[in-house]
Write an enzyme that holds these catalytic residues in place. Structure first.
Site, mmCIF file in Angstrom:
data_model
loop_
_atom_site.group_PDB
_atom_site.id
_atom_site.type_symbol
_atom_site.label_atom_id
_atom_site.label_comp_id
_atom_site.label_asym_id
_atom_site.label_seq_id
_atom_site.Cartn_x
_atom_site.Cartn_y
_atom_site.Cartn_z
ATOM 1 N N SER A 157 7.812 1.310 4.203
ATOM 2 C CA SER A 157 9.014 0.476 4.375
ATOM 3 C C SER A 157 9.634 0.270 2.999
ATOM 4 O O SER A 157 8.941 0.379 1.977
ATOM 5 C CB SER A 157 8.592 -0.870 4.969
ATOM 6 O OG SER A 157 9.620 -1.822 4.801
ATOM 7 N N TYR A 170 3.236 -8.281 5.287
ATOM 8 C CA TYR A 170 3.823 -7.012 5.741
ATOM 9 C C TYR A 170 4.175 -6.147 4.527
ATOM 10 O O TYR A 170 3.793 -4.971 4.459
ATOM 11 C CB TYR A 170 5.069 -7.286 6.584
ATOM 12 C CG TYR A 170 5.793 -6.042 7.048
ATOM 13 C CD1 TYR A 170 5.385 -5.370 8.207
ATOM 14 C CD2 TYR A 170 6.873 -5.517 6.330
ATOM 15 C CE1 TYR A 170 6.048 -4.216 8.628
ATOM 16 C CE2 TYR A 170 7.537 -4.378 6.750
ATOM 17 C CZ TYR A 170 7.124 -3.734 7.908
ATOM 18 O OH TYR A 170 7.778 -2.590 8.316
#
Ligand SMILES: NC(=O)c1ccc[n+]([C@@H]2O[C@H](COP(=O)([O-])OP(=O)(O)OC[C@H]3O[C@@H](n4cnc5c(N)ncnc54)[C@H](OP(=O)(O)O)[C@@H]3O)[C@@H](O)[C@H]2O)c1
Length: 247
Positions: A157, A170
């Protein structure tokens, strides 16, 4: 690597004869990746935690005339070593090898400042997003070594490359994923290992992270599949240790 990987044009039988495992195959990008790999000829192993969702993807693949997939229900929050070994043994018995591994399953966890991050949520997010892909990949490596052209893809990401406030565990799990990918790529000579960063994509996870956003302005999972096909197919032979952006 093509200069504009998002415009890569795969041939119709690109993945014919390949066995490709997709984790988190029941929804979002993973479900689309599974259906797309099957459309390009792969036998897909659907791994995820919700049987009904995996069965819906299975049915869609069969209805579209794709190779019969396999389903393994597995919750990465709870799975133990034996569960991973059972998956390995099942695949070994059924296929004898694995040609592609797409580590895609993840949770968003809590959007929270580190100072206030819930510890249990932190541990669970790191476990599902980072420890589980490590255990899955490590357990399946013997089957990947048996392939003539194996490819491992981890899912990263943008927040896994540059720290960003409130992305908590995350973001840290995705930094770890990049490190795991680079370490493994440096160790293996017969298997390519890369990261893919989907970029903003219209899924439930994106909706949870940006509830106020208009989803119609985002790419759909179907629109970002070219780099997945490139990395999982033979055209990416020799490319390893890279982090690829879909958008
Ligand atoms: N969408 C984006 O904009 C975006 C951007 C950058 C990176 N990514 C990355 O892309 C990947 C796919 O994301 P997505 O947007 O498609 O997310 P999603 O729609 O939330 O789908 C995530 C998938 O992972 C599965 N999963 C979650 N926890 C699991 C567990 N404990 N055990 C087994 N499976 C589990 C889910 O299963 P259930 O459906 O059964 O819950 C679901 O199939 C993730 O790695 C994400 O970090 C996404």
């Amino acid at each position: 690597m093509p200069a504009h990987i998002e415009n890569y044009l795969p041939r119709a039988n690109l993945l014919q004869g390949r066995v490709i495992l997709v984790s988190g195959a029941g929804a979002g990008i993973g479900a689309e990746a599974a259906r797309t790999c099957a459309r390009f000829g792969a036998t897909v192993v659907l791994v995820g935690r919700t049987q009904k969702k995996l069965e819906a993807v299975y049915d869609a693949i069969v209805a579209a005339g794709g190779p019969q997939p396999a389903i393994f229900v597995m919750d990465f929050a709870k799975a133990q070593g034996d569960d991973y070994q059972n998956l390995h043994d099942g695949l070994e018995q059924e296929f004898g090898r694995l040609d592609g591994l797409l580590n895609n399953a993840s949770v968003l966890g809590a959007r929270s400042p580190i100072e206030h991050h819930d510890i249990k949520t932190w541990l669970e997010t790191i476990h599902i997003n980072l420890n589980a892909p490590f255990i899955l990949t490590k357990t399946l490596l013997p089957l990947l070594h048996k392939s003539a052209d194996a490819s491992i893809v981890f899912t990263s990401s943008g927040v896994g490359r540059k720290g960003k406030a409130f992305w908590g565990a995350y973001a840290v799990s995705k930094f770890g994923t990049e490190g795991l990918m680079q370490t493994l790529a440096d160790e293996l000579t017969d298997i390519r290992v890369n990261c893919i960063n989907p970029g903003a994509t219209r899924t439930a996870m994106r909706k949870a992270a940006y509830p106020g956003e208009d989803p119609n302005r985002l790419k759909t999972p179907a629109e970002i599949m070219a780099p997945y096909l490139y990395l999982l197919g033979p055209d990416s032979k020799g490319l390893t240790g890279r982090s690829i952006d879909c958008q």
